[in-house]
Design a protein around this motif. Structure first.
Motif, PDB file in Angstrom:
ATOM      1  N   GLU A 260      -8.912  18.699  -8.623  1.00 14.87           N
ATOM      2  CA  GLU A 260      -7.704  17.913  -8.353  1.00 14.87           C
ATOM      3  C   GLU A 260      -6.889  17.586  -9.594  1.00 14.87           C
ATOM      4  OE1 GLU A 260      -8.514  14.441  -6.040  1.00 14.87           O
ATOM      5  OE2 GLU A 260      -9.894  15.496  -4.731  1.00 14.87           O
ATOM      6  N   GLY A 261      -7.433  17.793 -10.768  1.00 16.97           N
ATOM      7  CA  GLY A 261      -6.714  17.405 -11.983  1.00 16.97           C
ATOM      8  C   GLY A 261      -6.759  15.900 -12.167  1.00 16.97           C
ATOM      9  N   LEU A 262      -5.647  15.314 -12.577  1.00 15.17           N
ATOM     10  CA  LEU A 262      -5.581  13.869 -12.770  1.00 15.17           C
ATOM     11  C   LEU A 262      -5.533  13.180 -11.415  1.00 15.17           C
ATOM     12  CD1 LEU A 262      -5.253  11.431 -14.715  1.00 15.17           C
ATOM     13  CD2 LEU A 262      -2.788  11.712 -14.437  1.00 15.17           C
ATOM     14  N   LYS A 263      -6.440  12.266 -11.203  1.00 16.55           N
ATOM     15  CA  LYS A 263      -6.501  11.500  -9.948  1.00 16.55           C
ATOM     16  C   LYS A 263      -6.349  10.028 -10.299  1.00 16.55           C
ATOM     17  CE  LYS A 263      -7.481  11.301  -5.550  1.00 16.55           C
ATOM     18  NZ  LYS A 263      -6.413  11.558  -4.640  1.00 16.55           N
ATOM     19  N   ALA A 264      -5.315   9.397  -9.743  1.00 18.52           N
ATOM     20  CA  ALA A 264      -5.079   7.965  -9.950  1.00 18.52           C
ATOM     21  C   ALA A 264      -5.518   7.229  -8.693  1.00 18.52           C
ATOM     22  CB  ALA A 264      -3.607   7.712 -10.231  1.00 18.52           C
ATOM     23  N   THR A 265      -6.228   6.111  -8.878  1.00 20.23           N
ATOM     24  CA  THR A 265      -6.765   5.343  -7.750  1.00 20.23           C
ATOM     25  C   THR A 265      -6.495   3.865  -7.963  1.00 20.23           C
ATOM     26  OG1 THR A 265      -8.558   6.942  -7.587  1.00 20.23           O
ATOM     27  CG2 THR A 265      -8.829   4.908  -6.374  1.00 20.23           C
ATOM     28  N   SER A 266      -6.147   3.185  -6.878  1.00 20.65           N
ATOM     29  CA  SER A 266      -5.986   1.732  -6.887  1.00 20.65           C
ATOM     30  C   SER A 266      -7.182   1.115  -6.170  1.00 20.65           C
ATOM     31  CB  SER A 266      -4.699   1.328  -6.165  1.00 20.65           C
ATOM     32  OG  SER A 266      -4.701  -0.045  -5.861  1.00 20.65           O
ATOM     33  N   ARG A 267      -7.657  -0.012  -6.675  1.00 16.85           N
ATOM     34  CA  ARG A 267      -8.790  -0.699  -6.038  1.00 16.85           C
ATOM     35  C   ARG A 267      -8.375  -1.373  -4.739  1.00 16.85           C
ATOM     36  NH1 ARG A 267      -9.511  -2.099 -11.649  1.00 16.85           N
ATOM     37  NH2 ARG A 267     -11.363  -1.093 -12.442  1.00 16.85           N
ATOM     38  N   GLY A 268      -7.093  -1.528  -4.493  1.00 18.18           N
ATOM     39  CA  GLY A 268      -6.596  -2.130  -3.257  1.00 18.18           C
ATOM     40  C   GLY A 268      -6.600  -3.645  -3.298  1.00 18.18           C
ATOM     41  N   PRO A 269      -6.264  -4.264  -2.160  1.00 17.42           N
ATOM     42  CA  PRO A 269      -6.117  -5.724  -2.112  1.00 17.42           C
ATOM     43  C   PRO A 269      -7.375  -6.509  -2.461  1.00 17.42           C
ATOM     44  CG  PRO A 269      -5.287  -4.723  -0.096  1.00 17.42           C
ATOM     45  CD  PRO A 269      -5.918  -3.637  -0.895  1.00 17.42           C
ATOM     46  N   ASP A 270      -8.574  -5.935  -2.204  1.00 11.41           N
ATOM     47  CA  ASP A 270      -9.782  -6.710  -2.505  1.00 11.41           C
ATOM     48  C   ASP A 270     -10.188  -6.625  -3.975  1.00 11.41           C
ATOM     49  OD1 ASP A 270     -10.906  -4.200  -2.780  1.00 11.41           O
ATOM     50  OD2 ASP A 270     -12.425  -4.483  -1.241  1.00 11.41           O
ATOM     51  N   ARG A 271      -9.529  -5.727  -4.735  1.00 14.09           N
ATOM     52  CA  ARG A 271      -9.740  -5.558  -6.180  1.00 14.09           C
ATOM     53  C   ARG A 271     -11.162  -5.128  -6.531  1.00 14.09           C
ATOM     54  NH1 ARG A 271      -6.619 -11.064  -7.739  1.00 14.09           N
ATOM     55  NH2 ARG A 271      -4.556 -10.334  -7.217  1.00 14.09           N
ATOM     56  N   ILE A 272     -11.854  -4.519  -5.580  1.00 14.56           N
ATOM     57  CA  ILE A 272     -13.219  -4.054  -5.796  1.00 14.56           C
ATOM     58  C   ILE A 272     -13.227  -2.528  -5.664  1.00 14.56           C
ATOM     59  CG2 ILE A 272     -15.606  -4.118  -4.979  1.00 14.56           C
ATOM     60  CD1 ILE A 272     -14.972  -6.932  -3.866  1.00 14.56           C
ATOM     61  N   GLU A 273     -13.834  -1.853  -6.620  1.00  8.22           N
ATOM     62  CA  GLU A 273     -13.871  -0.396  -6.633  1.00  8.22           C
ATOM     63  C   GLU A 273     -14.807   0.138  -5.550  1.00  8.22           C
ATOM     64  OE1 GLU A 273     -14.609   3.064  -9.989  1.00  8.22           O
ATOM     65  OE2 GLU A 273     -14.549   0.964 -10.586  1.00  8.22           O
ATOM     66  N   ASP A 274     -14.456   1.301  -4.999  1.00 10.30           N
ATOM     67  CA  ASP A 274     -15.251   2.014  -4.000  1.00 10.30           C
ATOM     68  C   ASP A 274     -15.443   1.235  -2.702  1.00 10.30           C
ATOM     69  OD1 ASP A 274     -15.565   4.278  -5.602  1.00 10.30           O
ATOM     70  OD2 ASP A 274     -17.315   3.410  -6.607  1.00 10.30           O
ATOM     71  N   THR A 275     -14.362   0.655  -2.184  1.00 13.46           N
ATOM     72  CA  THR A 275     -14.405   0.021  -0.867  1.00 13.46           C
ATOM     73  C   THR A 275     -13.385   0.707   0.038  1.00 13.46           C
ATOM     74  OG1 THR A 275     -12.824  -1.677  -1.567  1.00 13.46           O
ATOM     75  CG2 THR A 275     -15.175  -2.232  -1.733  1.00 13.46           C
ATOM     76  N   ASP A 276     -13.364   0.346   1.307  1.00 16.95           N
ATOM     77  CA  ASP A 276     -12.521   1.034   2.290  1.00 16.95           C
ATOM     78  C   ASP A 276     -11.020   0.868   2.027  1.00 16.95           C
ATOM     79  OD1 ASP A 276     -14.716   1.958   3.621  1.00 16.95           O
ATOM     80  OD2 ASP A 276     -14.725   0.355   5.120  1.00 16.95           O
ATOM     81  N   ASP A 277     -10.612  -0.180   1.326  1.00 19.99           N
ATOM     82  CA  ASP A 277      -9.175  -0.400   1.137  1.00 19.99           C
ATOM     83  C   ASP A 277      -8.639   0.238  -0.144  1.00 19.99           C
ATOM     84  OD1 ASP A 277     -10.232  -2.118  -0.731  1.00 19.99           O
ATOM     85  OD2 ASP A 277      -8.863  -3.759  -0.259  1.00 19.99           O
ATOM     86  N   ASP A 278      -9.479   0.980  -0.892  1.00 20.16           N
ATOM     87  CA  ASP A 278      -8.997   1.663  -2.090  1.00 20.16           C
ATOM     88  C   ASP A 278      -7.946   2.692  -1.702  1.00 20.16           C
ATOM     89  OD1 ASP A 278     -10.905   0.163  -3.307  1.00 20.16           O
ATOM     90  OD2 ASP A 278     -12.093   1.845  -4.042  1.00 20.16           O
ATOM     91  N   LEU A 279      -6.969   2.870  -2.579  1.00 20.21           N
ATOM     92  CA  LEU A 279      -5.901   3.832  -2.310  1.00 20.21           C
ATOM     93  C   LEU A 279      -6.066   5.022  -3.246  1.00 20.21           C
ATOM     94  CD1 LEU A 279      -2.977   1.293  -2.071  1.00 20.21           C
ATOM     95  CD2 LEU A 279      -4.106   2.468  -0.202  1.00 20.21           C
ATOM     96  N   PRO A 280      -6.267   6.206  -2.677  1.00 21.91           N
ATOM     97  CA  PRO A 280      -6.444   7.400  -3.524  1.00 21.91           C
ATOM     98  C   PRO A 280      -5.127   7.907  -4.081  1.00 21.91           C
ATOM     99  CG  PRO A 280      -6.667   7.974  -1.203  1.00 21.91           C
ATOM    100  CD  PRO A 280      -6.443   6.502  -1.279  1.00 21.91           C
TER     101      PRO A 280
ATOM    102  N   ALA B 230       0.827  -1.200   0.000  1.00 22.70           N
ATOM    103  CA  ALA B 230       0.000   0.000   0.000  1.00 22.70           C
ATOM    104  C   ALA B 230       0.864   1.254   0.000  1.00 22.70           C
ATOM    105  CB  ALA B 230      -0.942  -0.001   1.200  1.00 22.70           C
ATOM    106  N   LEU B 231       1.939   1.251   0.762  1.00 21.39           N
ATOM    107  CA  LEU B 231       2.842   2.400   0.803  1.00 21.39           C
ATOM    108  C   LEU B 231       3.476   2.643  -0.560  1.00 21.39           C
ATOM    109  CD1 LEU B 231       4.185   4.530   2.598  1.00 21.39           C
ATOM    110  CD2 LEU B 231       5.974   2.868   3.084  1.00 21.39           C
ATOM    111  N   ARG B 232       3.958   1.563  -1.196  1.00 21.96           N
ATOM    112  CA  ARG B 232       4.561   1.694  -2.517  1.00 21.96           C
ATOM    113  C   ARG B 232       3.536   2.185  -3.540  1.00 21.96           C
ATOM    114  NH1 ARG B 232       5.507  -3.230  -5.929  1.00 21.96           N
ATOM    115  NH2 ARG B 232       4.364  -2.167  -7.535  1.00 21.96           N
ATOM    116  N   THR B 233       2.322   1.661  -3.465  1.00 25.48           N
ATOM    117  CA  THR B 233       1.283   2.070  -4.394  1.00 25.48           C
ATOM    118  C   THR B 233       0.940   3.539  -4.201  1.00 25.48           C
ATOM    119  OG1 THR B 233       0.394  -0.165  -4.408  1.00 25.48           O
ATOM    120  CG2 THR B 233      -1.059   1.568  -5.199  1.00 25.48           C
ATOM    121  N   GLY B 234       0.861   3.993  -2.950  1.00 22.16           N
ATOM    122  CA  GLY B 234       0.584   5.402  -2.682  1.00 22.16           C
ATOM    123  C   GLY B 234       1.633   6.320  -3.292  1.00 22.16           C
ATOM    124  N   ARG B 235       2.903   5.939  -3.175  1.00 24.16           N
ATOM    125  CA  ARG B 235       3.979   6.735  -3.787  1.00 24.16           C
ATOM    126  C   ARG B 235       3.857   6.721  -5.303  1.00 24.16           C
ATOM    127  NH1 ARG B 235       7.692   4.170   0.115  1.00 24.16           N
ATOM    128  NH2 ARG B 235       8.148   2.745  -1.572  1.00 24.16           N
TER     129      ARG B 235
END
Length: 171
Positions: free
Chosen positions: A151-171, A75-80
């Motif tokens: 915000e301009g371009l916003k990149a988002t990861s679905r996170g470990p559960d691979r489901i969009e719009d859940t608590d583990d998504d990484l903004p 998650a830390l690497r993905t955030g960076r």
């Protein structure tokens, strides 16, 4: 808490597993060498079970903790990575006056182009690119790209559960 202070916190589950399995093993050895097995079993059966239980429980906790540490590092690497991608989007905006839009592979191609100064906007060497040309997160899902006025371009990861719009998504 005490384990953290004396510096063995990371190894405590393994130490407990070793102690538990050692107790269980010693009791099995005592059983094998005992003259009266029935008496030995009655007397030491509970200790054997407790030792084995502690050993297995400690190993389970250790493996669970290792999984949690691995997930937090991903998650830390993905955030960076997401921050670098968003910064690259801003470079494109400042040079062209428009944000990179399109599908993930199209945005990836735009982000990997070179600037007017001849420098590459985004180095793709540290990112994972799928066979379709899309940037993917450590869990194998394509990153999501959106553009907003605020915000301009916003990149988002679905996170470990691979489901969009859940608590583990990484903004």
């Amino acid at each position: 808490m005490l384990a953290r202070v004396i510096g063995i916190g990371d190894y405590l589950p393994l130490i407990l597993a070793t102690v538990g399995f050692t107790v269980a093993g010693a009791l099995l050895l005592g059983l094998a060498l005992s003259g009266s097995r029935a008496l030995f079993l009655r007397r030491w059966r509970g200790y054997f079970g407790a030792g084995a239980f502690i050993g297995f429980l400690a190993l389970y906790f250790h493996n669970w903790r290792e999984d949690q540490i691995r997930l937090s590092h991903q998650a830390l690497r993905t955030g960076r990575d997401l921050q670098k991608i968003e910064a690259a989007g801003f470079v494109i905006f400042s040079e062209t006056g428009s944000w990179p839009v399109g599908t993930n592979p199209e945005v990836t191609e735009l982000l990997s182009t070179t600037t007017v100064a001849g420098e590459r906007i985004l180095e793709l060497d540290y990112l994972t690119i799928s066979s379709s040309g899309a940037i993917v997160d450590p869990w194998g899902s394509d990153l999501l790209f959106t553009v907003t006025d605020e915000e301009g371009l916003k990149a988002t990861s679905r996170g470990p559960d691979r489901i969009e719009d859940t608590d583990d998504d990484l903004p």
